[in-house]
Scaffold this motif. Structure first.
Motif, PDB file in Angstrom:
ATOM      1  N   ARG A 133     -36.439  -9.221 -45.124  1.00 24.95           N
ATOM      2  CA  ARG A 133     -36.642  -8.325 -46.028  1.00 24.95           C
ATOM      3  C   ARG A 133     -37.493  -7.309 -45.408  1.00 24.95           C
ATOM      4  O   ARG A 133     -37.251  -6.117 -45.526  1.00 24.95           O
ATOM      5  CB  ARG A 133     -37.462  -8.776 -47.289  1.00 24.95           C
ATOM      6  N   LEU A 134     -38.537  -7.823 -44.237  1.00 15.76           N
ATOM      7  CA  LEU A 134     -39.077  -6.920 -43.681  1.00 15.76           C
ATOM      8  C   LEU A 134     -38.327  -6.013 -42.674  1.00 15.76           C
ATOM      9  O   LEU A 134     -38.493  -4.985 -42.665  1.00 15.76           O
ATOM     10  CB  LEU A 134     -40.149  -7.791 -42.828  1.00 15.76           C
ATOM     11  N   VAL A 135     -37.348  -6.624 -42.104  1.00 14.37           N
ATOM     12  CA  VAL A 135     -36.608  -5.810 -41.219  1.00 14.37           C
ATOM     13  C   VAL A 135     -35.673  -4.694 -42.141  1.00 14.37           C
ATOM     14  O   VAL A 135     -35.731  -3.599 -41.537  1.00 14.37           O
ATOM     15  CB  VAL A 135     -35.605  -6.734 -40.640  1.00 14.37           C
ATOM     16  N   ALA A 136     -35.353  -4.966 -43.209  1.00 21.02           N
ATOM     17  CA  ALA A 136     -34.591  -4.282 -44.059  1.00 21.02           C
ATOM     18  C   ALA A 136     -35.503  -3.309 -44.450  1.00 21.02           C
ATOM     19  O   ALA A 136     -35.017  -1.939 -44.573  1.00 21.02           O
ATOM     20  CB  ALA A 136     -33.722  -4.891 -44.994  1.00 21.02           C
ATOM     21  N   ALA A 161     -36.871  -7.239 -32.997  1.00 18.50           N
ATOM     22  CA  ALA A 161     -35.802  -7.745 -33.968  1.00 18.50           C
ATOM     23  C   ALA A 161     -35.201  -7.077 -34.907  1.00 18.50           C
ATOM     24  O   ALA A 161     -35.060  -7.009 -36.210  1.00 18.50           O
ATOM     25  CB  ALA A 161     -36.205  -8.998 -34.558  1.00 18.50           C
ATOM     26  N   ALA A 162     -34.651  -5.612 -34.536  1.00 22.49           N
ATOM     27  CA  ALA A 162     -33.859  -5.021 -35.479  1.00 22.49           C
ATOM     28  C   ALA A 162     -32.784  -5.663 -35.855  1.00 22.49           C
ATOM     29  O   ALA A 162     -31.886  -5.369 -37.075  1.00 22.49           O
ATOM     30  CB  ALA A 162     -33.527  -3.728 -34.815  1.00 22.49           C
ATOM     31  N   TYR A 163     -32.010  -6.661 -34.969  1.00 19.59           N
ATOM     32  CA  TYR A 163     -31.062  -7.461 -35.268  1.00 19.59           C
ATOM     33  C   TYR A 163     -31.355  -8.943 -34.845  1.00 19.59           C
ATOM     34  O   TYR A 163     -32.275  -8.749 -34.129  1.00 19.59           O
ATOM     35  CB  TYR A 163     -29.689  -7.151 -34.314  1.00 19.59           C
ATOM     36  N   TYR A 164     -30.950 -10.019 -35.311  1.00 21.04           N
ATOM     37  CA  TYR A 164     -31.435 -11.323 -35.180  1.00 21.04           C
ATOM     38  C   TYR A 164     -30.351 -12.543 -34.869  1.00 21.04           C
ATOM     39  O   TYR A 164     -29.273 -12.111 -35.462  1.00 21.04           O
ATOM     40  CB  TYR A 164     -32.318 -11.805 -36.663  1.00 21.04           C
ATOM     41  N   ASP A 194     -31.010 -12.707 -24.031  1.00 22.09           N
ATOM     42  CA  ASP A 194     -31.998 -13.320 -25.033  1.00 22.09           C
ATOM     43  C   ASP A 194     -31.067 -13.972 -26.355  1.00 22.09           C
ATOM     44  O   ASP A 194     -30.078 -13.387 -26.641  1.00 22.09           O
ATOM     45  CB  ASP A 194     -32.764 -12.138 -25.730  1.00 22.09           C
ATOM     46  N   GLY A 195     -31.267 -15.168 -26.530  1.00 25.22           N
ATOM     47  CA  GLY A 195     -30.446 -15.855 -27.532  1.00 25.22           C
ATOM     48  C   GLY A 195     -30.931 -15.769 -28.857  1.00 25.22           C
ATOM     49  O   GLY A 195     -30.166 -16.142 -29.856  1.00 25.22           O
ATOM     50  N   VAL A 196     -31.984 -15.088 -29.301  1.00 28.73           N
ATOM     51  CA  VAL A 196     -32.497 -14.839 -30.308  1.00 28.73           C
ATOM     52  C   VAL A 196     -32.358 -13.479 -31.089  1.00 28.73           C
ATOM     53  O   VAL A 196     -31.664 -13.211 -32.118  1.00 28.73           O
ATOM     54  CB  VAL A 196     -33.815 -15.200 -30.596  1.00 28.73           C
ATOM     55  N   VAL A 197     -32.842 -12.259 -30.196  1.00 26.29           N
ATOM     56  CA  VAL A 197     -32.409 -11.078 -30.530  1.00 26.29           C
ATOM     57  C   VAL A 197     -31.264 -10.640 -29.501  1.00 26.29           C
ATOM     58  O   VAL A 197     -31.650 -10.493 -28.354  1.00 26.29           O
ATOM     59  CB  VAL A 197     -33.784 -10.235 -30.460  1.00 26.29           C
ATOM     60  N   PRO A 198     -30.308 -10.176 -30.089  1.00 24.67           N
ATOM     61  CA  PRO A 198     -29.310  -9.571 -28.978  1.00 24.67           C
ATOM     62  C   PRO A 198     -29.665  -8.244 -28.421  1.00 24.67           C
ATOM     63  O   PRO A 198     -30.287  -7.308 -28.982  1.00 24.67           O
ATOM     64  CB  PRO A 198     -28.020  -9.726 -29.898  1.00 24.67           C
ATOM     65  N   PRO A 199     -29.133  -8.042 -27.140  1.00 22.59           N
ATOM     66  CA  PRO A 199     -29.490  -6.635 -26.490  1.00 22.59           C
ATOM     67  C   PRO A 199     -28.984  -5.392 -27.503  1.00 22.59           C
ATOM     68  O   PRO A 199     -29.773  -4.451 -27.178  1.00 22.59           O
ATOM     69  CB  PRO A 199     -28.397  -6.691 -25.294  1.00 22.59           C
ATOM     70  N   LYS A 200     -27.908  -5.488 -28.467  1.00 21.23           N
ATOM     71  CA  LYS A 200     -27.688  -4.540 -29.153  1.00 21.23           C
ATOM     72  C   LYS A 200     -28.933  -4.006 -30.072  1.00 21.23           C
ATOM     73  O   LYS A 200     -29.076  -2.956 -30.645  1.00 21.23           O
ATOM     74  CB  LYS A 200     -26.387  -4.814 -29.931  1.00 21.23           C
ATOM     75  N   SER A 201     -29.888  -5.028 -30.285  1.00 21.41           N
ATOM     76  CA  SER A 201     -31.204  -4.633 -31.103  1.00 21.41           C
ATOM     77  C   SER A 201     -31.757  -3.618 -30.464  1.00 21.41           C
ATOM     78  O   SER A 201     -32.318  -2.564 -30.956  1.00 21.41           O
ATOM     79  CB  SER A 201     -31.861  -6.104 -31.226  1.00 21.41           C
ATOM     80  N   ALA A 202     -31.824  -3.682 -29.096  1.00 19.44           N
ATOM     81  CA  ALA A 202     -32.622  -2.784 -28.430  1.00 19.44           C
ATOM     82  C   ALA A 202     -31.844  -1.283 -28.209  1.00 19.44           C
ATOM     83  O   ALA A 202     -32.551  -0.155 -28.399  1.00 19.44           O
ATOM     84  CB  ALA A 202     -32.830  -3.088 -26.827  1.00 19.44           C
ATOM     85  N   GLU A 203     -30.706  -1.366 -27.943  1.00 17.71           N
ATOM     86  CA  GLU A 203     -29.833  -0.232 -28.250  1.00 17.71           C
ATOM     87  C   GLU A 203     -29.931   0.404 -29.473  1.00 17.71           C
ATOM     88  O   GLU A 203     -30.016   1.861 -29.483  1.00 17.71           O
ATOM     89  CB  GLU A 203     -28.238  -0.685 -27.749  1.00 17.71           C
TER      90      GLU A 203
END
Length: 231
Positions: free
Chosen positions: A153-156, A102-105, A177-186
């Motif tokens: 805050r953890l992610v940041a 979850a780098a993006y959410y 994935d409806g919670v973590v978008p594919p752009k997070s993996a990228e």
């Protein structure tokens, strides 16, 4: 001896990664540990818990594993992927696996589709059969806004150190994935510092990637990646 720690996600429990942990237990003689982060588990009690407590608990469990094992791998799901990345920077971890990390959410496009499915099932009187509704209804009710703030805050706090990840890393992400978008993996693939990295997308997988229909393929990829020497 080889040790492997699997870390679940925000508002989650070992259930989220248990199928993968069981797969590895059945095929190796590794020491597999799946800790429950503070406030998490079957009964959520997240009020008043700061994100540093989640990291500290994971650190403690990893230190115990390092004392017992010569080689240690860390697997992190969703928020657990960020914690796993942190651990790989600060401890002698040999390999890192990030699952729906979850780098993006929140993936709005897919989330709307999932909500549409929930509404259709509700209209047909099948709401109690909708797995997404059942799983997240409890979480939404039991998650205070303060806990969500701690998650963010953890992610940041961990994003800036991703460039310091220098060990072989496997990143796996569901395309729906409806919670973590594919752009997070990228984002993770582009930001982590190691040159030994692999990114895999699973077309039919949602957020709970260890419980989706492509899970067997995922588990094989993870197992093969962790077994490979010199990678």
């Amino acid at each position: 001896m080889i040790g492997c720690m699997c870390i679940h996600g925000f508002t989650g429990s070992p259930y989220e990664v248990e199928p993968l942990a069981s797969y590895l237990k059945d095929r190796t003689d590794w020491e597999i540990v799946v800790p429950t982060l503070p406030g998490h588990g079957d009964k959520l009690e997240l009020k008043g818990i700061e994100y540093k407590k989640w990291i500290e608990h994971a650190e403690h469990e990893l230190q115990r594993l390092i004392e017992k094992c010569e080689t240690v791998y860390v697997i992190g799901f969703s928020m657990g992927g960020l914690i796993a990345s942190y651990l790989s920077v600060h401890y002698p971890v040999a390999k890192l696996v990030l699952l729906s990390a979850a780098a993006y959410y929140v993936n709005p496009k897919q989330l709307f589709k999932d909500i549409g499915e929930i509404l259709r099932d509700a209209a047909k009187g099948r709401l109690t059969e909708n797995e997404l509704f059942i799983r997240y209804r409890r979480k939404i009710k039991a998650t205070p806004i303060t806990a969500t703030i701690q998650f963010r805050r953890l992610v940041a706090s961990i994003r800036p150190i991703l460039s310091q990840v220098t060990i072989p890393t496997l990143i796996a992400q569901g395309e729906i994935d409806g919670v973590v978008p594919p752009k997070s993996a990228e984002y993770l693939y582009n930001r982590i510092g190691t040159t030994s990295k692999k990114l895999i997308f699973f077309k039919k997988s949602k957020h709970l990637i260890c419980h989706c229909e492509e899970s067997e393929d995922l588990f094989m990829e993870v197992h093969q990646f962790l077994k490979q020497l010199g990678n």
